[in-house]
Design a protein around this motif. Structure first.
Motif, PDB file in Angstrom:
ATOM      1  N   GLU A 129      28.936  38.875  39.239  1.00 51.14           N
ATOM      2  CA  GLU A 129      29.217  40.085  38.462  1.00 51.14           C
ATOM      3  C   GLU A 129      28.511  41.298  39.085  1.00 51.14           C
ATOM      4  OE1 GLU A 129      28.000  37.218  36.944  1.00 51.14           O
ATOM      5  OE2 GLU A 129      29.993  36.551  36.302  1.00 51.14           O
ATOM      6  N   GLU A 130      27.248  41.105  39.450  1.00 44.75           N
ATOM      7  CA  GLU A 130      26.485  42.204  40.057  1.00 44.75           C
ATOM      8  C   GLU A 130      27.075  42.626  41.399  1.00 44.75           C
ATOM      9  OE1 GLU A 130      22.043  41.078  38.269  1.00 44.75           O
ATOM     10  OE2 GLU A 130      22.631  40.376  40.261  1.00 44.75           O
ATOM     11  N   ALA A 131      27.618  41.666  42.150  1.00 42.12           N
ATOM     12  CA  ALA A 131      28.207  41.950  43.454  1.00 42.12           C
ATOM     13  C   ALA A 131      29.676  42.344  43.336  1.00 42.12           C
ATOM     14  CB  ALA A 131      28.065  40.735  44.365  1.00 42.12           C
ATOM     15  N   ASN A 132      30.199  42.333  42.108  1.00 43.34           N
ATOM     16  CA  ASN A 132      31.610  42.655  41.847  1.00 43.34           C
ATOM     17  C   ASN A 132      32.553  41.723  42.623  1.00 43.34           C
ATOM     18  OD1 ASN A 132      33.573  44.024  40.472  1.00 43.34           O
ATOM     19  ND2 ASN A 132      33.739  45.670  41.998  1.00 43.34           N
ATOM     20  N   MET A 133      32.245  40.421  42.589  1.00 49.47           N
ATOM     21  CA  MET A 133      33.053  39.406  43.260  1.00 49.47           C
ATOM     22  C   MET A 133      33.491  38.383  42.216  1.00 49.47           C
ATOM     23  SD  MET A 133      30.734  38.888  46.691  1.00 49.47           S
ATOM     24  CE  MET A 133      31.856  37.805  47.538  1.00 49.47           C
ATOM     25  N   MET A 134      34.778  38.177  42.101  1.00 46.81           N
ATOM     26  CA  MET A 134      35.323  37.237  41.125  1.00 46.81           C
ATOM     27  C   MET A 134      35.468  35.846  41.753  1.00 46.81           C
ATOM     28  SD  MET A 134      35.584  39.078  38.467  1.00 46.81           S
ATOM     29  CE  MET A 134      36.366  37.870  37.448  1.00 46.81           C
ATOM     30  N   MET A 135      35.104  34.825  40.983  1.00 46.64           N
ATOM     31  CA  MET A 135      35.281  33.440  41.444  1.00 46.64           C
ATOM     32  C   MET A 135      36.686  32.982  41.077  1.00 46.64           C
ATOM     33  SD  MET A 135      31.687  31.530  40.596  1.00 46.64           S
ATOM     34  CE  MET A 135      31.667  31.974  38.872  1.00 46.64           C
ATOM     35  N   ARG A 136      37.273  32.159  41.930  1.00 49.27           N
ATOM     36  CA  ARG A 136      38.616  31.624  41.683  1.00 49.27           C
ATOM     37  C   ARG A 136      38.616  30.589  40.567  1.00 49.27           C
ATOM     38  NH1 ARG A 136      42.503  32.188  45.989  1.00 49.27           N
ATOM     39  NH2 ARG A 136      41.781  33.905  47.270  1.00 49.27           N
ATOM     40  N   GLN A 137      37.530  29.839  40.442  1.00 49.12           N
ATOM     41  CA  GLN A 137      37.389  28.884  39.334  1.00 49.12           C
ATOM     42  C   GLN A 137      35.919  28.756  38.989  1.00 49.12           C
ATOM     43  OE1 GLN A 137      38.868  25.005  40.468  1.00 49.12           O
ATOM     44  NE2 GLN A 137      36.949  24.390  41.362  1.00 49.12           N
TER      45      GLN A 137
END
Length: 170
Positions: A129-137
């Motif tokens: 969240e802090e890095a603004n990166m979404m996980m695929r699962q």
């Protein structure tokens, strides 16, 4: 002969997966019985043909105190389908702690994912969240039956009655 055989305990619960030669040896030495054989393949000697096993059942019950999936690098990669959970690439893979160790993140199934070196470096010491990166699962701990069924590579149709019982989801 890279095929695999499902090994069942005496009570027909899934125990493990082994190679065809190992399974044939267990059946031949009368330590296991053939539950299902391949319709397409057979094992041949000079004068005899044997069905190639796909499912065998041990004659003696094997008690396993812990029947779970070990937390290993390879098993995390299998769970994540050998793909980076941020960008989806299959190149240059490594492990990433979702919550960094420096922020109290643990080394467990729920905090480890597969990530490529580029994404892992970009994420750095931040949460997704802090890095603004979404996980695929979302990471999860697979059960033993689910792991056998979903992550052991190709599975035989004859395995399904034994792998679909008892446990439903993760």
């Amino acid at each position: 002969m890279g095929r695999k055989v499902l090994v069942l305990n005496q009570d027909y619960s899934a125990l493990s997966i082994c190679s065809v030669p190992k399974a044939f040896l267990l059946v031949f030495l009368n330590k296991a019985e053939l539950v299902a054989g391949s319709d397409s393949y057979a094992l041949r000697t000079v004068d005899t043909t044997y069905p190639m096993p796909t499912v065998i059942r041990l004659h003696r019950y094997v008690h396993l105190p812990y029947k779970g999936v070990m937390l290993t690098r390879q098993n995390i990669f299998k769970r994540d389908n050998n793909r980076c959970q941020y960008c989806g690439t299959a190149d240059d893979l490594t492990l990433d702690h979702v919550i960094p160790k420096s922020k109290g993140g643990k080394t467990n199934w729920d905090n480890l994912i597969t990530a490529c070196k580029r994404c892992n470096s970009r994420k750095g010491d931040y949460t997704p969240e802090e890095a603004n990166m979404m996980m695929r699962q979302k990471p999860f701990k697979p059960s033993f039956i689910v792991f056998l069924r979903d992550f052991s590579g190709s599975i035989e149709e004859s395995w399904m009655p034994f792998l679909s019982k008892r446990e439903k989801a993760y």
